[in-house]
Design an enzyme around this catalytic site. Structure first.
Site, mmCIF file in Angstrom:
data_model
loop_
_atom_site.group_PDB
_atom_site.id
_atom_site.type_symbol
_atom_site.label_atom_id
_atom_site.label_comp_id
_atom_site.label_asym_id
_atom_site.label_seq_id
_atom_site.Cartn_x
_atom_site.Cartn_y
_atom_site.Cartn_z
ATOM 1 N N TYR A 82 0.816 -1.213 0.000
ATOM 2 C CA TYR A 82 0.000 0.000 0.000
ATOM 3 C C TYR A 82 0.854 1.270 0.000
ATOM 4 O O TYR A 82 0.384 2.340 -0.340
ATOM 5 C CB TYR A 82 -0.939 0.030 1.219
ATOM 6 C CG TYR A 82 -1.992 -1.069 1.212
ATOM 7 C CD1 TYR A 82 -2.048 -2.005 0.192
ATOM 8 C CD2 TYR A 82 -2.927 -1.163 2.233
ATOM 9 C CE1 TYR A 82 -2.994 -3.015 0.189
ATOM 10 C CE2 TYR A 82 -3.891 -2.161 2.235
ATOM 11 C CZ TYR A 82 -3.909 -3.086 1.210
ATOM 12 O OH TYR A 82 -4.859 -4.084 1.212
ATOM 13 N N LYS A 131 3.232 -15.613 2.327
ATOM 14 C CA LYS A 131 3.104 -16.339 1.051
ATOM 15 C C LYS A 131 4.531 -16.672 0.618
ATOM 16 O O LYS A 131 5.000 -16.270 -0.448
ATOM 17 C CB LYS A 131 2.367 -15.430 0.047
ATOM 18 C CG LYS A 131 1.959 -16.098 -1.249
ATOM 19 C CD LYS A 131 0.827 -17.081 -1.107
ATOM 20 C CE LYS A 131 0.519 -17.731 -2.448
ATOM 21 N NZ LYS A 131 -0.376 -18.888 -2.331
ATOM 22 N N ASP A 163 -3.404 -18.137 1.783
ATOM 23 C CA ASP A 163 -4.617 -18.759 1.211
ATOM 24 C C ASP A 163 -5.191 -19.802 2.169
ATOM 25 O O ASP A 163 -6.402 -19.887 2.369
ATOM 26 C CB ASP A 163 -4.346 -19.358 -0.188
ATOM 27 C CG ASP A 163 -2.948 -19.938 -0.340
ATOM 28 O OD1 ASP A 163 -2.148 -19.858 0.618
ATOM 29 O OD2 ASP A 163 -2.648 -20.496 -1.408
ATOM 30 N N ASP A 211 -5.211 -6.721 6.030
ATOM 31 C CA ASP A 211 -6.394 -5.959 5.648
ATOM 32 C C ASP A 211 -7.524 -6.925 5.272
ATOM 33 O O ASP A 211 -8.657 -6.840 5.768
ATOM 34 C CB ASP A 211 -6.016 -5.064 4.453
ATOM 35 C CG ASP A 211 -7.092 -4.068 4.092
ATOM 36 O OD1 ASP A 211 -8.070 -3.950 4.849
ATOM 37 O OD2 ASP A 211 -6.959 -3.397 3.053
ATOM 38 N N ASP A 215 -10.962 -8.304 7.842
ATOM 39 C CA ASP A 215 -12.376 -8.113 7.489
ATOM 40 C C ASP A 215 -13.098 -9.455 7.429
ATOM 41 O O ASP A 215 -14.248 -9.572 7.856
ATOM 42 C CB ASP A 215 -12.511 -7.388 6.148
ATOM 43 C CG ASP A 215 -12.649 -5.887 6.342
ATOM 44 O OD1 ASP A 215 -12.073 -5.381 7.328
ATOM 45 O OD2 ASP A 215 -13.321 -5.225 5.526
#
Ligand code: NAD
Length: 355
Positions: free
Chosen positions: A141, A190, A222, A246, A250
Site C-alpha cells: 500500500y 506467502k 490462502d 487488511d 475483514d
C-alpha cells in the site's frame, strides 16, 4: 494515575459512541482512582466544515502531545464529492502516519450470548478469541506505483517493499502479545511465492528462540483464509503484513456477526496509540440513538490495556460488557428484531455493571 486523552468524535455516529465512551472512562476513573483528562478536537467532515481541512494542525498537535487518542469515525455522504486528499478519510490516514502507528490490533471475540448472530454455525464460532496483528505502514500500500503505456496496452506496477527493521518490529509485537495470551503465534505469509514473505519467515524463525514459551506456526495466506472460516478457534495471535492483514481482518470480523462490537488499537513505538471502533460513521442511523457503543467501549479497554498498562481496569470493562450482554440487553443491530435499548441506555448499563 493521570492520563490525557484526545477525543476525536468525528462524524455520523462518532459523537454518540465516543460520548458514551468518555462517560465510561469517567466511571473507570472513579472506581479505580485514576484521573482522565479529555481534550476534544475535530477530524474528518466536522473539521472540514469548520476549518476547510480534514486534519487541522491544532488537532494533530493535540494528538501528538497526548497519552492516547480515542476516535469515533469519519466520513459521510456530505463530503463524498470532495477530491481524495480533501476527504474526511484523508485526515485519518494522515493522523495514523503522523502518529507512526505501525501495528493494527484487531481482537476477534465471540460473546457467548451472541454466537447465533454470526453467519457461521454457532458450534464453529463459540469461544472464538484471537487477535490479528496487521502491519500498518509498509508493504504494497505504501510502495511506488506506476502506470505506463507498453507494447500490449497499459502496464502497471505496485511495489511491495519491506525493510528488515519493519518486519522485525511487527513480529516482535506479535510474539510479545502471544506471550500475554495463550502463547500461540501464527505468522501468515506467502513464502512459497514472495521474496518479502521469505524474509518475513526468516525473521520469524530468527526471533523464535527469544520467545521459547511461544509456539510459532507458519501459515500460507490462502490456507489462513480457509482456516479462519473452517476452525477459527485454533487461533490465538495472528501476525501478518499489511495487505494480507487488511483482507483477513475483514473476513475474521464477520465471525462475530456485528460490526458494532469490534474494537481496534493502532500502536507505534512508544508514542500515543490510536483507539477506534472498526465501523464507519453509519450515516444511516446517526443522531437516532441507534448506534451500538460496545465497539468503542472495547476500544477503551484496549486503551487501558495497551496504552496505560491498566490490565485490571481493562478486564473490568470487558467483564461489564459481557455481563450486560448475558443479561440480554441489546442495541438494535444485535437484537435480531427483538426489544432494543438506545446508545445512551447501553452506556448506562455498562457503567452500572462496571460499578
Ligand atoms: P459503516 O461501518 O459506517 O456502516 C455499515 C453498516 O453497519 C450500516 O448499516 C450501519 O448502520 C451499521 N453500523 C456501523 N456501525 C454501527 C454501530 N456502532 N451500531 C449499529 N450499527 C452500525 O460503513 P459504510 O456505511 O460503508 O460507511 C459510512 C461512512 O463511514 C463512509 O463515509 C465511510 O467512508 C466511512 N468509514 C469510516 C471509517 C473510519 O472512520 N475508520 C471506517 C469505515 C467507513
Amino acid at each position: 494515575m493521570e492520563k490525557r486523552i484526545v477525543v476525536l468524535p468525528g462524524d455520523g455516529i462518532g459523537p454518540e459512541v465516543t460520548g458514551e465512551a468518555v462517560r465510561l472512562l469517567g466511571a473507570v476513573g472513579e472506581r479505580f482512582g485514576h484521573r482522565f483528562e479529555f481534550q476534544f478536537a475535530k477530524i474528518g467532515g466536522a473539521a472540514i466544515d469548520e476549518t476547510g481541512v480534514p486534519l487541522p494542525d491544532e488537532t494533530l498537535r493535540a494528538c501528538l502531545a497526548s497519552d492516547a487518542v480515542l476516535l469515533g469515525a469519519v466520513g459521510g455522504p456530505r463530503w463524498d464529492r470532495l477530491p481524495g486528499p480533501q476527504r474526511p478519510e484523508a485526515g485519518l490516514l494522515k493522523l495514523r502516519k503522523a502518529l507512526g502507528v505501525y501495528a493494527n490490533l484487531r481482537p476477534i471475540t465471540v460473546h457467548a450470548p451472541l454466537a447465533g448472530a454470526s453467519t457461521l454455525k454457532p458450534e464453529v464460532v463459540e469461544g472464538v478469541d484471537f487477535v490479528i496483528v496487521r502491519e500498518l505502514t509498509g508493504g504494497l500500500y505504501f510502495g511506488a506505483k506506476e502506470r505506463r503505456q507498453g507494447e500490449h496496452g497499459v502496464e502497471v506496477t505496485d511495489t511491495l517493499v519491506y525493510t528488515e527493521q519493519e518486519v522485525e518490529r511487527i513480529l516482535r509485537l506479535g510474539f510479545e502479545l502471544a506471550r500475554q495470551r495463550r502463547r500461540h503465534l501464527t505468522s501468515v505469509d506467502k513464502a512459497n511465492v514472495l521474496e518479502s514473505s521469505r524474509l518475513w519467515r526468516e525473521i520469524a524463525e530468527r526471533l523464535a528462540p527469544e520467545y521459547p514459551d511461544v509456539t510459532l506456526t507458519h501459515l500460507l495466506v490462502d490456507n489462513a483464509a480457509m482456516q479462519l472460516v473452517k476452525n477459527p478457534r485454533q487461533f490465538d495471535v495472528i501476525v501478518t503484513e499489511n495487505m494480507f492483514g487488511d483482507i483477513l481482518s475483514d473476513e475474521a470480523a464477520m465471525i462475530t456477526g456485528s460490526i458494532g462490537l469490534l474494537p481496534s488499537a493502532s500502536l507505534g513505538s512508544g508514542g500515543p496509540g490510536l483507539y477506534e471502533p472498526i465501523h464507519g460513521s453509519a450515516p444511516d442511523i446517526a443522531g437516532q440513538g441507534l448506534a451500538n457503543p460496545l465497539a468503542t467501549f472495547a476500544s477503551v479497554a484496549m486503551m487501558l490495556d495497551y496504552g496505560f498498562g491498566l490490565a485490571e481496569e481493562a478486564a473490568a470493562v470487558r467483564r461489564a460488557i459481557a455481563e450486560v450482554l448475558s443479561e440480554g440487553w441489546r442495541t438494535a443491530d444485535i437484537a435480531a428484531g427483538g426489544p432494543a435499548i438506545s446508545t445512551e441506555q447501553m452506556g448506562e448499563k455498562v457503567r452500572n455493571a462496571l460499578r
